[in-house]
Design a protein around this motif. Structure first.
Motif, short mmCIF file in Angstrom:
data_model
loop_
_atom_site.label_atom_id
_atom_site.label_comp_id
_atom_site.label_asym_id
_atom_site.label_seq_id
_atom_site.Cartn_x
_atom_site.Cartn_y
_atom_site.Cartn_z
N TYR A 21 0.82 -1.21 0.00
CA TYR A 21 0.00 0.00 0.00
C TYR A 21 0.86 1.26 0.00
CZ TYR A 21 -2.77 3.76 2.07
OH TYR A 21 -3.34 4.97 2.34
N ASN B 140 -6.92 5.36 2.55
CA ASN B 140 -7.36 5.65 1.18
C ASN B 140 -6.16 6.10 0.36
OD1 ASN B 140 -6.95 8.46 1.72
ND2 ASN B 140 -9.00 8.54 2.66
N SER B 141 -6.40 6.68 -0.78
CA SER B 141 -5.30 7.05 -1.68
C SER B 141 -4.73 8.44 -1.40
CB SER B 141 -5.77 6.98 -3.14
OG SER B 141 -6.89 7.84 -3.34
N SER C 13 -5.63 -8.79 -6.76
CA SER C 13 -6.79 -7.92 -6.97
C SER C 13 -6.51 -6.91 -8.08
CB SER C 13 -7.14 -7.18 -5.67
OG SER C 13 -8.17 -6.24 -5.88
N ASP D 291 -7.86 -4.01 -8.22
CA ASP D 291 -7.77 -2.74 -7.50
C ASP D 291 -7.00 -3.01 -6.21
OD1 ASP D 291 -8.10 -0.46 -5.97
OD2 ASP D 291 -10.21 -0.18 -6.50
N LEU E 117 -5.97 -1.14 -3.73
CA LEU E 117 -6.51 -0.56 -2.50
C LEU E 117 -7.70 -1.38 -2.00
CD1 LEU E 117 -6.45 1.64 -0.36
CD2 LEU E 117 -7.85 3.07 -1.88
N ALA E 118 -8.56 -1.80 -2.90
CA ALA E 118 -9.69 -2.64 -2.50
C ALA E 118 -9.21 -3.98 -1.96
CB ALA E 118 -10.63 -2.86 -3.68
N HIS F 28 -7.95 -3.49 1.56
CA HIS F 28 -9.09 -3.38 2.50
C HIS F 28 -9.68 -4.76 2.81
CE1 HIS F 28 -9.92 1.14 1.58
NE2 HIS F 28 -9.07 0.97 2.57
N THR F 29 -9.79 -5.61 1.80
CA THR F 29 -10.33 -6.96 2.01
C THR F 29 -9.45 -7.75 2.97
OG1 THR F 29 -11.32 -7.00 -0.21
CG2 THR F 29 -10.96 -9.12 0.88
#
Length: 479
Positions: free
Chosen positions: A313, A374-375, A443, A445, A447-448, A451-452
């Protein structure tokens, strides 16, 4: 000649799981401090080896001509023997002398680090890494056994394990920070050279300080148990390490995963009938051993996963440099040292059981807080604060699970108990990233995906917290 350890028969008695008797002293003699230095330095060296090479892998591959896909073996070659032989070496130390095996492992680790430092091709480097792992498999369980048999149960052991746990966590973190700096300044070989230096510092001190300890009798080694558990752990670690980079669809991953599970099932069957089992099944039925090790497995596997996905990240979403990423984890290391200084006092006041449960709850809650990432660049402050505070609770869980899982175990079985503790540690460090980290790396994405992983990570820690609390609730205080 080794100095013999003596334990006062009037040492204060405490309940290692509930409230503690605070009348005992934590003051250590000069010899105790030197023994602790030797044992902790060796553990720190092994922890350093888990992470110091990570950021050096691209430079290593370019120098030795290793492809990107082959670089995973720089990690796997160490993880396979270090995790696979832990239980076996812990038991051998019990039977034939923990100090003797500790010194053998230390010598092997130092020689292997030297080989890896001066490796001339991929084969020689991987041989050095595998021998490092074999040396680590001897150092870790025997070092922990020597620590728990040298320092009697109570405040002295709490303090010793607190220092050891702090250095274990700090070693992993410092390895990540120092690896990049050493590689940029001196090249990748300096990361292996650092481990050689550590071994050369510890090895001359150890023979004159460490006491020899072993079981009073020498039952025959449980060879069928040794073969099945070592084969099972080797297969399982290989499967999970390979899956981290290539996924679970590969045929060798599926085959070795099934083989590992079958061999471990056979190990349980063998141990139930063995005259002198490698692992005492009644010991695994102890609530403290079973639930303590579950807490350890979860705290190690889930925290290593957090560090992995946060590295992705910070560099791939926030576009921080490797050095800036290292600084984030440097804060984590500093707060781990702070936690190590007061965790034994917390355990002294509340007991290891409550500290373990509270630490898992804190770790899970702070991992959940990372779901706010977040970004935007300000998220680096949230990442730094949450992972650093989570690491403080993580360290509390490390220390308290070790105390919980070895409490009330006779000295002659301490090698077995600490072998389980250190196997839990090594397996935890191995399984978390393949099981959850792959959800981020595959993934579309990132960032998604992060989060998962963080949501699942937090949920697993919090569920384990509840299970450990319920499992240890009916544990009776030791008088």
């Amino acid at each position: 000649m080794a100095i013999e350890t003596t334990t006062s028969p009037t040492a204060p008695v405490r309940d290692p799981l509930g409230s503690a008797d605070t009348s005992g002293s934590t003051r250590l003699s000069t010899r105790d401090k030197l023994v602790l230095f030797v044992l902790c330095a060796a553990q720190f060296m092994v922890a350093l080896d888990f992470s110091v090479l990570n950021v050096a892998l691209p430079a290593l591959g370019a120098d030795l001509g290793m492809s990107t896909s082959a670089l995973q073996w720089a990690v796997t070659a160490f993880a396979l023997p270090s995790g696979g032989f832990l239980l076996l070496f812990g038991r051998i130390g019990d039977l034939y002398g923990r100090r003797r095996l500790f010194l053998t492992g230390l010598t092997l680790f130092g020689a292997a680090s030297l080989l890896a430092t001066f490796a001339w091709d991929p084969a020689s480097f991987l041989a050095g890494r595998a021998l490092q792992g074999l040396g680590a498999a001897a150092i870790v369980p025997t070092g922990m056994s020597l620590l728990t048999t040298t320092f009697p149960e109570g405040p002295a052991r709490d303090r010793a394990l607190g220092i050891s746990g702090t250095l274990l966590s700090l070693g992993f973190t410092i390895g990540m920070v120092a690896g990049g700096g050493l590689t940029d300044a001196l090249g990748w070989r300096s990361t292996m050279g650092l481990l050689t230096v550590f071994a050369l510092i510890v090895l001359p001190l150890a023979p004159g300080l460490l006491p020899e300890s072993r079981t009073p009798d020498r039952p025959r080694l449980d060879v069928p148990g040794a073969v099945t558990v070592t084969g099972g752990l080797l297969s399982l670690i290989y499967a999970l390490s390979t899956a981290a980079d290539h996924g679970f669809a590969r045929s060798d991953v599926v085959t070795t995963l099934i083989a590992g599970l079958l061999l471990l099932a056979a190990f349980v069957a063998v141990e139930s009938r063995a005259h002198a089992p490698l692992v005492s099944l009644p010991m695994l039925r102890r609530r403290t051993v079973a639930w303590g090790n579950l807490g350890g497995l979860v705290t190690f596997s889930m925290m290593s996963t957090v560090v992995f996905v946060l590295t992705l990240y910070l560099q791939d979403v926030l576009h921080l440099s490797a050095f800036e990423t290292g600084l984030v984890f440097g804060v984590q290391g500093v707060l781990s040292v702070v936690a190590g200084s007061f965790t034994p006092k917390v355990i002294g006041r509340f007991g290891a059981r409550r500290t373990l449960v509270g630490s898992l709850a804190g770790q899970g809650a702070l991992v959940a807080a990372l779901l706010g990432l977040n970004s935007h660049t300000w998220s680096v402050w949230l990442a730094t604060a949450a992972v650093s505070l989570a690491s403080m609770f993580h360290l509390g869980a490390i220390i308290s699970y070790g105390l919980t899982a070895t409490s009330g175990v006779p000295d002659e079985e301490q090698g077995l108990a600490t072998g389980l503790v250190t196997s839990t540690q090594q397996i935890g460090l191995t399984v978390g990233i393949p099981l959850l980290g792959v959800l981020a790396t595959t993934s579309d994405d990132l960032l998604a995906g992060v989060h998962t992983v963080l949501a699942l990570d937090a949920a697993i820690v919090l569920v384990a917290c509840v299970l450990v609390a319920l499992g240890l609730r009916r544990t009776q205080p030791r008088i």
